[in-house]
Design an enzyme around this catalytic site. Structure first.
Site, PDB file in Angstrom:
ATOM      1  N   HIS A 153      44.649   9.604 -33.970  1.00  0.00           N
ATOM      2  CA  HIS A 153      45.216   8.494 -33.807  1.00  0.00           C
ATOM      3  C   HIS A 153      46.584   8.536 -33.462  1.00  0.00           C
ATOM      4  CE1 HIS A 153      45.537   8.109 -38.624  1.00  0.00           C
ATOM      5  NE2 HIS A 153      46.543   8.932 -38.113  1.00  0.00           N
ATOM      6  N   HIS A 200      50.722   4.042 -42.024  1.00  0.00           N
ATOM      7  CA  HIS A 200      51.551   4.969 -42.326  1.00  0.00           C
ATOM      8  C   HIS A 200      53.122   4.563 -42.697  1.00  0.00           C
ATOM      9  CE1 HIS A 200      48.634   6.491 -39.320  1.00  0.00           C
ATOM     10  NE2 HIS A 200      49.056   7.854 -39.567  1.00  0.00           N
ATOM     11  N   HIS A 334      47.548  19.071 -37.632  1.00  0.00           N
ATOM     12  CA  HIS A 334      48.833  18.784 -37.483  1.00  0.00           C
ATOM     13  C   HIS A 334      49.627  18.670 -38.596  1.00  0.00           C
ATOM     14  CE1 HIS A 334      47.345  14.396 -38.124  1.00  0.00           C
ATOM     15  NE2 HIS A 334      48.667  14.015 -37.889  1.00  0.00           N
ATOM     16  N   GLU A 381      44.631  14.095 -43.066  1.00  0.00           N
ATOM     17  CA  GLU A 381      44.198  12.866 -42.616  1.00  0.00           C
ATOM     18  C   GLU A 381      42.537  13.021 -42.391  1.00  0.00           C
ATOM     19  OE1 GLU A 381      47.748  10.497 -40.467  1.00  0.00           O
ATOM     20  OE2 GLU A 381      46.405  11.698 -39.064  1.00  0.00           O
TER      21      GLU A 381
HETATM   22  C1  DHB Z   1      51.351  12.107 -34.866  1.00  0.00           C
HETATM   23  C2  DHB Z   1      50.398  12.081 -35.321  1.00  0.00           C
HETATM   24  C3  DHB Z   1      49.745  11.277 -36.390  1.00  0.00           C
HETATM   25  O1  DHB Z   1      48.689  11.339 -36.992  1.00  0.00           O
HETATM   26  C4  DHB Z   1      50.554  10.613 -36.835  1.00  0.00           C
HETATM   27  O2  DHB Z   1      50.175   9.653 -37.765  1.00  0.00           O
HETATM   28  C5  DHB Z   1      51.965  10.327 -36.390  1.00  0.00           C
HETATM   29  C6  DHB Z   1      52.236  11.050 -35.586  1.00  0.00           C
HETATM   30  C7  DHB Z   1      52.043  13.121 -33.777  1.00  0.00           C
HETATM   31  O3  DHB Z   1      51.291  14.102 -33.368  1.00  0.00           O
HETATM   32  O4  DHB Z   1      53.184  12.870 -33.175  1.00  0.00           O
HETATM   33 FE    FE Z   2      48.413   9.753 -38.812  1.00  0.00          FE
END
Ligand code: DHB
Ligand code: FE
Length: 435
Positions: A153, A200, A334, A381
């Site tokens: 997301h 978030h 990530h 996540e």
């Molecule tokens: C990014 C990915 C995420 O899931 C998020 O909540 C905020 C930023 C990103 O890759 O920039």
């Molecule tokens: Fe996220």
């Protein structure tokens, strides 16, 4: 199975449940406004004018103007909220409670001094209770879970759509991965999506860190995450189905937080944009389900997987013929912080997708440490995907699951994009339904 609301049969008693809470929402919120000296003063100066400024039904205003607490409770008021109103008028809890009994203040006080009201003659009439249990009406139909959608997301995906950059070479391969999905979603449009995501730090700041939050409200506006709200529609909820899910899951020992009002951030809106494209309004209702993955301790994969199973039982016990999808969002690998930012682990991500399909039970036992070490701090996540996976009927053997689409791409911003669509086919699916 209809909900067991036998508590309605306790004589002289109103249980404050989701139904009453919805009925009395503004009445109770009005009471909360009396928690400042300034508001109490203006209420007392002109009760009618103060009440008229709130979206209350006339019956609710009348109840307060008449000092009729029984009517206020019938109208959805809850005594702890109404007590703020009573305190404003200088009433004690004993005066408020006594006022609802038809007794004089002195008689009520004397009764309490004499040991209180006797339970004798104040129990449920068991003939009525038995009649209520045999009179469970035949359901008009059953809600079914028709599928699950799993997707990252990433906010930058939303920004690429909002700023018309989807055809740029960087973004094209990402959006190509959702071409099939948009068609499939149109052809398999549900009535309601239970959308599992994490807020978030948009609605929930550090003043409140609930683990699981079910949205029981009627509508949710898009959050302003600092860049201005995304130019996408707000979402329409399904308060009735959500109240049913709340009631069933909480009775099933999942202690949820219920949110009647909240904004929804990229965690929820980006998956909707990916699956529905650029639309004036979302084509179905959405029940937001937030999971805390921001501040540790966060819920385990095993807990999420069990919650998903309970969620399907809850949905399938709703006696309306609704088609419901459960979505799991976030991930894949990530890390957005520290010197290890930018971490991507293709091998681990793809093994996660393999196991999510073939061995979700085993996958649910993977500890947090492995997510963080292998998929990066924000890769955690992915535990949310286990909620949607738990809601598929192959998990308890009552049906089968079919993989319709799988996609993986690096990068989108800091993230690996992962996406999976599962169709759910409960055994005994209505004839003519796609097999
Ligand atoms: C990014 C990915 C995420 O899931 C998020 O909540 C905020 C930023 C990103 O890759 O920039
Ligand atoms: Fe996220």
């Amino acid at each position: 199975m209809a909900l067991d609301k036998s508590y309605k049969l306790v004589p002289g008693t109103t249980i404050f449940d989701a139904e009453q809470s919805a009925k009395g929402y503004h009445l109770n919120q009005f009471c909360m406004s009396l928690m400042t000296a300034e508001n109490r003063e203006s209420y007392l100066a002109d009760e009618r004018a103060y009440l008229d400024a709130w979206p209350l039904r006339e019956e609710q205003k009348r109840a307060l103007l008449d000092r009729d607490l029984n009517a206020a409770i019938r109208e959805g008021g809850n005594i702890y909220f109404l007590a703020k109103w009573g305190a404003t008028l200088g009433l004690s809890f004993q005066q408020m409670a006594g006022s609802m009994t038809g007794m004089t203040e002195q008689d009520y006080r004397d009764m309490m001094v004499g040991g209180g009201r006797s339970i004798a003659g104040n129990r449920i009439d068991h003939a009525v209770l038995e009649a209520a249990h045999t009179d469970r009406r035949a359901p008009k139909g059953r809600a079914t879970v028709t599928g699950a959608v799993f997707t990252s997301h990433v906010p930058a995906i939303g920004a690429a759509m909002d700023h018309h950059k989807t055809d740029e070479p960087y973004w094209r391969p990402v959006f190509e991965g959702y071409e099939f999905s948009k068609r499939w979603e149109r052809e398999n449009l549900p009535d309601v999506i239970v959308l599992v995501y994490n807020d978030h730090a948009s609605t929930f700041d550090l003043s409140l860190v609930p683990t699981f939050v079910l949205g029981t409200g009627a509508a949710y506006p898009t959050a302003d995450e600092g860049y201005g709200p995304r130019p996408v529609p707000g979402i329409e909820g399904d308060p009735e189905l959500a109240a049913h899910i709340a009631h069933t899951l909480i009775q099933d020992d999942f202690d949820l937080t219920l949110a009647n009002e909240m904004t929804v951030d990229h965690g929820l809106t980006v998956p909707l944009s990916l699956m529905f494209g650029d639309v004036e309004r979302w084509p179905c209702k959405v029940i937001p389900f937030h999971v805390n993955v921001v501040q540790y301790p966060v819920p385990s994969g095993a807990r999420c997987f069990k919650l998903g199973q309970a969620l399907r039982r809850a949905i399938e016990s709703y006696d309306r013929p609704l088609k419901v999808q459960v979505w799991g969002t976030g991930g894949m690998s990530h890390q957005l912080q520290g010197p290890r930012a930018g971490l991507i682990n293709r091998e681990w991500d793809n093994a996660f997708l393999d196991r999510l399909v073939a061995d979700p039970e085993g996958l649910s036992r993977v500890p947090h440490l492995e997510y963080v070490e292998e998929a990066g701090s924000e890769g955690i996540e992915l535990v949310m995907w286990l909620i949607a996976r738990g809601a598929m009927s192959d998990v308890d053997g009552s049906g089968r699951t079919e993989v319709k689409h799988r996609f993986y791409h690096v990068p989108a911003s800091n993230t690996a994009v992962g996406h999976l669509i599962l169709e759910n086919h409960p055994r005994g699916e209505t004839p003519g339904a796609k097999e």
